[in-house]
Design a protein around this motif. Structure first.
Motif, mmCIF file in Angstrom:
data_model
loop_
_atom_site.group_PDB
_atom_site.id
_atom_site.type_symbol
_atom_site.label_atom_id
_atom_site.label_comp_id
_atom_site.label_asym_id
_atom_site.label_seq_id
_atom_site.Cartn_x
_atom_site.Cartn_y
_atom_site.Cartn_z
ATOM 1 N N GLU A 169 29.738 -97.592 -44.740
ATOM 2 C CA GLU A 169 31.070 -97.684 -44.148
ATOM 3 C C GLU A 169 31.017 -98.297 -42.757
ATOM 4 O OE1 GLU A 169 31.190 -94.044 -46.896
ATOM 5 O OE2 GLU A 169 29.760 -95.031 -45.572
ATOM 6 N N LEU A 175 34.802 -97.289 -49.686
ATOM 7 C CA LEU A 175 34.856 -98.745 -49.702
ATOM 8 C C LEU A 175 35.578 -99.165 -50.979
ATOM 9 C CD1 LEU A 175 31.267 -99.827 -48.543
ATOM 10 C CD2 LEU A 175 33.334 -99.593 -47.154
ATOM 11 N N PRO A 214 36.702 -101.536 -46.058
ATOM 12 C CA PRO A 214 36.914 -100.105 -45.881
ATOM 13 C C PRO A 214 38.226 -99.693 -46.551
ATOM 14 C CG PRO A 214 36.261 -101.138 -43.809
ATOM 15 C CD PRO A 214 36.539 -102.251 -44.772
#
Length: 398
Positions: free
Chosen positions: A37, A82, A96
């Protein structure tokens, strides 16, 4: 170009731009990320047209104690932090999940509307299938996915016979010929955010994805979504020009300028002319304490993130490193500039070639990065989807 004539506040030179890139793109050793992330957030979006790019881009930026494959798969398929989706320039990215609504409203939604209109028009020209037929087929696909949870395209084709229909593509052109409608429908539903690609069949390099229903994106006004996306992009890629941002987003220049105005960006002078940064991003950025090397994959976001690349990529090296469509291949970096390319040999060894003489310290650091890459890739063999002259030559052992 004077500050008075451009209205800029200060000059940001090449060395500082390379320092920003090293730190904000998680390439310097001290800036590497602990999670997938963090990598995706630092780059805004990871190119996902070639599935391997997502993992290789993350692996180049994660700390040594992380398994890139496990880390990316966790974020994509388990935690869903994600999201793989169509986004800017009609391209598939991994973004994201918190940014997915802004990507959809700023870019995907308009592209999906154009895609739907095009498909309806082509079906009418090349078959007896119409808009009502398309709507019913989509309803059946969504119902099947609701019952199954997830399915491959082949499984959906077996369960929904309408997906096996064909139409004549390119009627009246040199490309005229029969084409199955299934891939177009699944792609359209994905662009509209009604379904999404899930875990692939086979290894992490596979393009044969399963499809699944996804919650609808939060609706945002287009202008608000565009400003939000530009805010993230400038934090990662600024300073940059309007032309860079227009190229990366695929938007009209009026959309780009409206977003820059909404953010109150500041003008700075860069090699290409007038660049833009966020209001809080005018402070100088120092270079990393240690020099750094990186092996980045084909279509990596760092070299593909802007239109003007001369400050980190010698124009003489472009023919070796790009294909004819403008896709960059695997690159070797040293302290903020592209100095060569790399490839994987059939036995798994990572081989590379320098296009610039960078000295023994750089060679040692690049060799270390190549060994690190080969170690975590293991038995998997990687062939970029878009192959470039240098990558082909190296992969052949030349």
């Amino acid at each position: 170009m004077s500050e008075k004539s451009t209205g800029t506040t200060r000059t940001i030179g090449v060395e500082e731009r390379r320092a920003r890139l090293a730190l904000r793109h998680r390439l310097a050793a001290a800036a590497r990320a602990a999670t997938a992330e963090e990598v995706a957030g630092s780059l805004v979006a990871l190119h996902a047209t070639d599935p391997a790019t997502v993992f290789l881009a993350a692996g180049a930026r994660l700390t040594a104690d992380r398994d890139p494959v496990a880390e990316v798969e966790r974020a994509l398929y388990e935690d869903r932090t994600l999201t793989r989706m169509h986004g800017m320039r009609h391209t598939v990215f991994v973004v994201p999940t918190a940014l997915a609504a802004a990507v959809h409203s700023s870019s995907s939604e308009a592209a999906a509307a154009r895609e739907r209109a095009t498909l309806v028009r082509q079906l009418a020209a090349g078959s007896d299938l119409d808009e009502a037929w398309l709507a019913e087929t989509e309803r059946q696909v969504l119902a099947e996915l609701a019952e199954r949870g997830e399915a491959t395209g082949a499984e959906l084709g077996s369960a929904v016979p309408r997906l096996r229909a064909q139409y004549v593509y390119g009627v009246g052109t040199g490309q005229e010929g029969p084409q199955p409608v299934s891939s177009r429908i699944l792609r359209l539903l994905g662009m509209e955010g009604r379904i999404a690609r899930g875990r692939p069949q086979g290894s992490w390099t596979s393009s044969r994805f399963r499809w699944a229903l996804v919650p609808p994106h939060t609706g945002l006004p287009a202008a608000e979504a565009q400003a939000e996306l530009v805010r993230h992009w400038l934090a990662a890629y600024g300073p940059a020009t309007e032309a860079d941002l227009k190229w990366w987003t695929g938007w009209k220049v009026t959309d780009v300028r409206r977003a820059l105005t909404a953010l109150g960006t500041r003008r700075v002078t860069i090699d290409e002319g007038v660049g833009h940064v966020l209001p809080a991003d005018l402070e100088p950025v120092a270079a990393p304490a240690e020099p750094w090397a990186a092996l980045l994959p084909a279509l990596d976001p760092t070299p593909m993130g802007r239109q003007a690349r001369d400050w980190y990529l010698d124009p003489e090296h472009r023919p070796a490193l790009f294909d004819r469509s403008g896709n960059i291949g695997p690159t070797v970096w040293w302290n903020g500039r592209v100095v060569g390319g790399w490839a994987q040999l059939p036995d798994g060894e990572v081989t590379w070639r320098l296009l610039t003489d960078v000295g023994e310290e750089a060679v040692a650091a690049i060799r270390t990065e190549a060994a690190r890459l080969a170690a975590w890739v293991g038995d998997v063999r990687i062939t970029p989807r878009f192959r470039t002259p240098l990558e082909r030559e190296l992969a052949a052992g030349a």
